[in-house]
Scaffold this active site. Structure first.
Site, PDB file in Angstrom:
ATOM      1  N   ASP A   1      -0.854 -32.113 -66.232  1.00 18.56           N
ATOM      2  CA  ASP A   1      -2.031 -32.205 -67.084  1.00 18.56           C
ATOM      3  C   ASP A   1      -1.575 -32.272 -68.541  1.00 18.56           C
ATOM      4  OD1 ASP A   1      -4.794 -31.602 -68.153  1.00 18.56           O
ATOM      5  OD2 ASP A   1      -5.189 -31.259 -66.044  1.00 18.56           O
TER       6      ASP A   1
ATOM      7  N   HIS B   1      -7.686 -29.320 -71.788  1.00 21.41           N
ATOM      8  CA  HIS B   1      -7.895 -29.703 -70.385  1.00 21.41           C
ATOM      9  C   HIS B   1      -6.881 -29.041 -69.452  1.00 21.41           C
ATOM     10  CE1 HIS B   1      -8.134 -32.513 -66.937  1.00 21.41           C
ATOM     11  NE2 HIS B   1      -9.326 -32.842 -67.388  1.00 21.41           N
TER      12      HIS B   1
ATOM     13  N   SER C   1     -12.223 -33.302 -62.706  1.00 18.43           N
ATOM     14  CA  SER C   1     -11.042 -32.558 -63.169  1.00 18.43           C
ATOM     15  C   SER C   1     -11.192 -31.079 -62.905  1.00 18.43           C
ATOM     16  CB  SER C   1     -10.846 -32.744 -64.681  1.00 18.43           C
ATOM     17  OG  SER C   1     -10.116 -33.887 -64.968  1.00 18.43           O
TER      18      SER C   1
END
Lengths: 650, 82
Positions: free
Chosen positions: A32, A105, A433
């Site tokens: 990520d 994220h 996600s």
């Protein structure tokens, strides 16, 4: 995350997922945007030594030292050579050339999968509770492969390459690309190698829903995860001067609007720009919005930026009107603002047009739990059919992915806007996600309980025990339509971790099975070599069929308007429970389709015993785009081993 | 445009590695150097593929495709967070 462990039945179940060392020996690799290691979600209190199997490293770099890893965050690496080769050196004024997460994220997904328990977690008071990852005693290794939101294939491959070397048990990738053939898809290729090493690879399905054929990560050796809501909402109420009220959502946490009604204006009427309705920076006329609530349409720029644009122009509040179905996604706006669905947005616009002096106000309802029905398939969650192999149903499963609270980077605001100087320990965001690391964490839990299970066995357990109805018997709904969702949206259904521990039977698949599958796709030896790294020539005397891949679901693709057809599937069940006799039941609402399962009863006397069966689907001609959905269930009276059936004509 | 370099992922058939090489990375390097002295290798992969990533011109990429042991020369793909 707060709430989702309870929603998934994980809280207060030490009888199922205990705190044993077995659970803490599982390592989840997260590819990520990196990690913010100082977050309490990565506190290692109470964890024993790093598993002996671990071979990874904690790499130092800009704003990140190897000392930042601990017994929770056991590895951190970064891969920027691909990015830099194409776009030039990393701009270190914007992001750290190290495993540090400047985006948010990566911290969110890693803490969702395996974050430690943190009490008093919230976003500006919203979603307050005890946050934890799904496998909160598992270890985390992060592989930073995404830079300013872009993830270059060579870096992803390098990250997966190292993760395999490092000995992770689960890989979580909340990223994707176009609809590539498997031999040109870096994620699919890397995932194949991981699968061969016994690593379960969980990937996000994509956020291109509700459009059909919009899936990413469709390879059958990947577990593809769509997104659903949970039983929590963040209501905001829009009241109009005509007395009508609309329910929206918001994470706004500042001063409320002045009491009473305020003037309401449509952004398109407060701008000289042709796209003025979108509230793009510089397009609103301050004199026309000052002190008013502005209605902005969705599209082009992000929702929070629209709020900032209104605020900058002197607006008092903002109503965001979704232009993509009924889906509602909240934001931590900088001014009083709420998002409403497309139909409600249209109603508000009609009111603005019809009333010479339209007015409105917005009230914020905080956090509401126990919201029903839940889960609902998220409108944005990508949908099948599978564009590469229509005979393989994707996504495989759905999991919580809407308004998920989890850890956040200290380098970026909750809105992601550079103009927003707020910093938060936790943020609430939505996407597949977010659902992907839920499944990655749950897969780690299953790996802890059943270390001998293959990646396909873990996925099978998750799929065959997933649910597709609410407790009252009603079918799971689709946010995009308000009607029941279908297997092209929810796959096998919503994940049920506790049931998945004891599935009774699994559909197992090994690397050789996938080789036969690639032969069935008529891939050339070179294409097979690219994916599998071996010389393999398909046997020209053998008939390979995609429908023979031992998948837990059944996607049946009939040609349209060609008369009656029969398609045969073969499957093999492996007993992972006690001895027992299972009987099959077929459910299909369309009686014109004949489904014959042979045999209809199977008896297992030993663990790991395998028994094969066949399924024949015979159907008359139907118009293109016709779909019929059902299920094939094996039950011994205790276990229910359910495989979804999706029949389509094209 | 032919001189502009782009990133490619080169997949090799390891079974075709000549016996004169005792290390696959040397073979990869020699294959790359056979089409360009200036080509830059970005990554050598050990688990996910037999191959490497490199910066090449389009002409070099085409030339590399014709070398023995090359399975494919694929331009890089960009993925996005979901």
């Amino acid at each position: 995350t707060t709430r989702t462990p309870l929603f998934l039945g994980l809280d207060n179940r030490p009888d199922v997922f205990n705190d044993s060392d077995a659970m803490s020996n599982v390592i989840i690799g997260v590819l990520d945007s990196g990690i913010w290691p100082e977050r309490r979600s990565f506190d290692d209190t109470g964890l024993g030594p790093v598993p002996e199997s671990w071979k990874g490293e904690c790499e130092s770099g800009i704003n990140f030292s190897s000392a930042m890893c601990n017994r929770k965050l056991i590895g951190a690496r970064y891969f920027s050579s691909g990015y830099e080769a194409t776009l030039g050196p990393i701009d270190e004024s914007k992001e750290s050339k190290s495993p540090r997460d400047n985006e948010g994220h990566g911290t969110h997904t890693a803490s969702t999968a395996a974050g430690s328990v943190v009490q008093g977690a919230s976003l500006l008071g919203y979603a307050l509770g005890t946050a934890r990852g799904m496998a909160y005693r598992a270890r985390v290794a992060v592989y930073k492969v995404c830079w300013l939101g872009k993830c270059f294939g060579p870096d992803i491959l390098a990250g997966m390459d190292k993760a395999i070397d490092d000995n992770v048990n689960v890989l979580s990738l909340s990223l994707g690309g176009e609809h590539f053939d498997f031999y040109s898809d870096n994620v699919a290729i890397g995932a194949f190698a991981a699968m061969e090493k016994g690593i379960m690879v969980s990937c996000s399905a994509g956020n291109a829903g509700p459009n059909q054929f919009s899936l990413a990560n469709q390879a059958p050796w990947i577990t593809t995860v769509g997104a659903g809501t949970i039983d929590r909402d963040f209501p905001a109420y829009v009241s109009l001067g005509n007395g009508k009220n609309f329910s929206g959502v918001s994470f706004y946490a500042g001063n409320p609007l002045p009491s009473g009604m305020l003037p309401l204006v449509y952004a398109g009427n407060a701008s000289n720009a042709t796209n003025g309705n979108l509230c793009i920076m510089g397009t609103l006329i301050p004199e026309k919005v000052k002190g008013k609530i502005v209605l902005c349409d969705g599209g082009v720029n992000v929702r929070a930026e629209k709020g900032y644009v209104v605020k900058s122009a002197g607006g008092a509040g903002m109503i965001f009107a979704n232009t993509n179905g009924l889906g509602l996604v909240a934001d931590a706006h900088l001014l009083p603002a709420a998002a409403v669905g497309q139909l409600d947005g249209d109603e508000i616009k009609k009111y603005i047009t019809s009333d010479p002096n339209p007015t409105a106000t917005i009230l914020f309802g905080g956090t509401m739990v126990g919201v029903q029905p839940a889960p609902i398939l998220a409108a944005f969650s990508s949908r099948g059919p599978n564009t590469i192999t229509p005979e393989i149903l994707k996504p495989d499963i759905i999991a919580p992915g809407v308004n998920i609270l989890a850890g956040w980077s200290g380098a970026v605001s909750p809105t992601g806007l550079p103009e927003d100087d707020r910093r938060v320990e936790f943020n609430i965001i939505s996407g597949t996600s977010m659902s992907c690391p839920h499944v990655s964490g749950i897969a780690a839990l299953l790996k802890g309980v059943h270390p001998e299970w293959s990646p396909a066995a873990i996925r099978s357990a998750l799929m065959t025990t997933a649910y597709t109805t609410y407790r009252n018997g009603g079918a799971l709904l689709d946010e995009a339509t308000g009607k029941p969702s279908t297997p092209f949206g929810h796959g096998a259904g919503h994940v049920d971790p506790v049931s998945a521990v004891n599935p009774g039977l699994v559909y197992d698949i090994n690397a050789d099975d996938y080789l036969n599958f690639l032969c069935a796709l008529k891939y050339s030896p070179s294409q097979i070599n690219i994916i599998t790294r071996r010389n393999f020539t398909c046997d020209s005397s053998k008939i390979y069929s995609v429908t023979d891949l031992n998948y837990p679901s059944f996607s049946v693709a009939f040609p349209a308007d060609t008369g009656s057809n029969t398609i045969r599937y073969s499957r093999t069940l492996t007993n992972v429970g006690p001895s027992g006799t299972y009987k099959v039941a077929v459910t299909l609402p369309d009686s014109s389709v004949e489904i014959i399962v042979e045999p209809e009863t199977v008896s297992f006397t030993q663990i790991n015993e395998k028994i094969s069966y066949s399924v024949s689907f015979t159907a008359p001609s139907k118009p293109p785009s016709t779909n019929v959905f059902g299920k094939i269930e094996w039950s011994d009276g205790t276990h229910l081993v359910t495989g979804p059936v999706a029949i389509s004509w094209s | 445009a032919m001189e502009e370099k782009k990133t490619y992922i080169i997949h090799m058939a390891k079974s075709q590695m000549p016996a004169t090489f005792d290390d696959h990375t040397h073979w990869y390097d020699a294959s790359l150097k056979s089409v360009s002295e200036s080509a830059e290798m970005i990554y050598v992969y050990n688990n996910v593929i037999h191959g490497f990533a490199a910066r090449l011109t389009a002409q070099e990429a085409e030339s590399l495709k014709t070398q023995p042991g090359i399975l494919s020369v694929l331009p890089e793909v960009i993925y996005q967070l979901h």
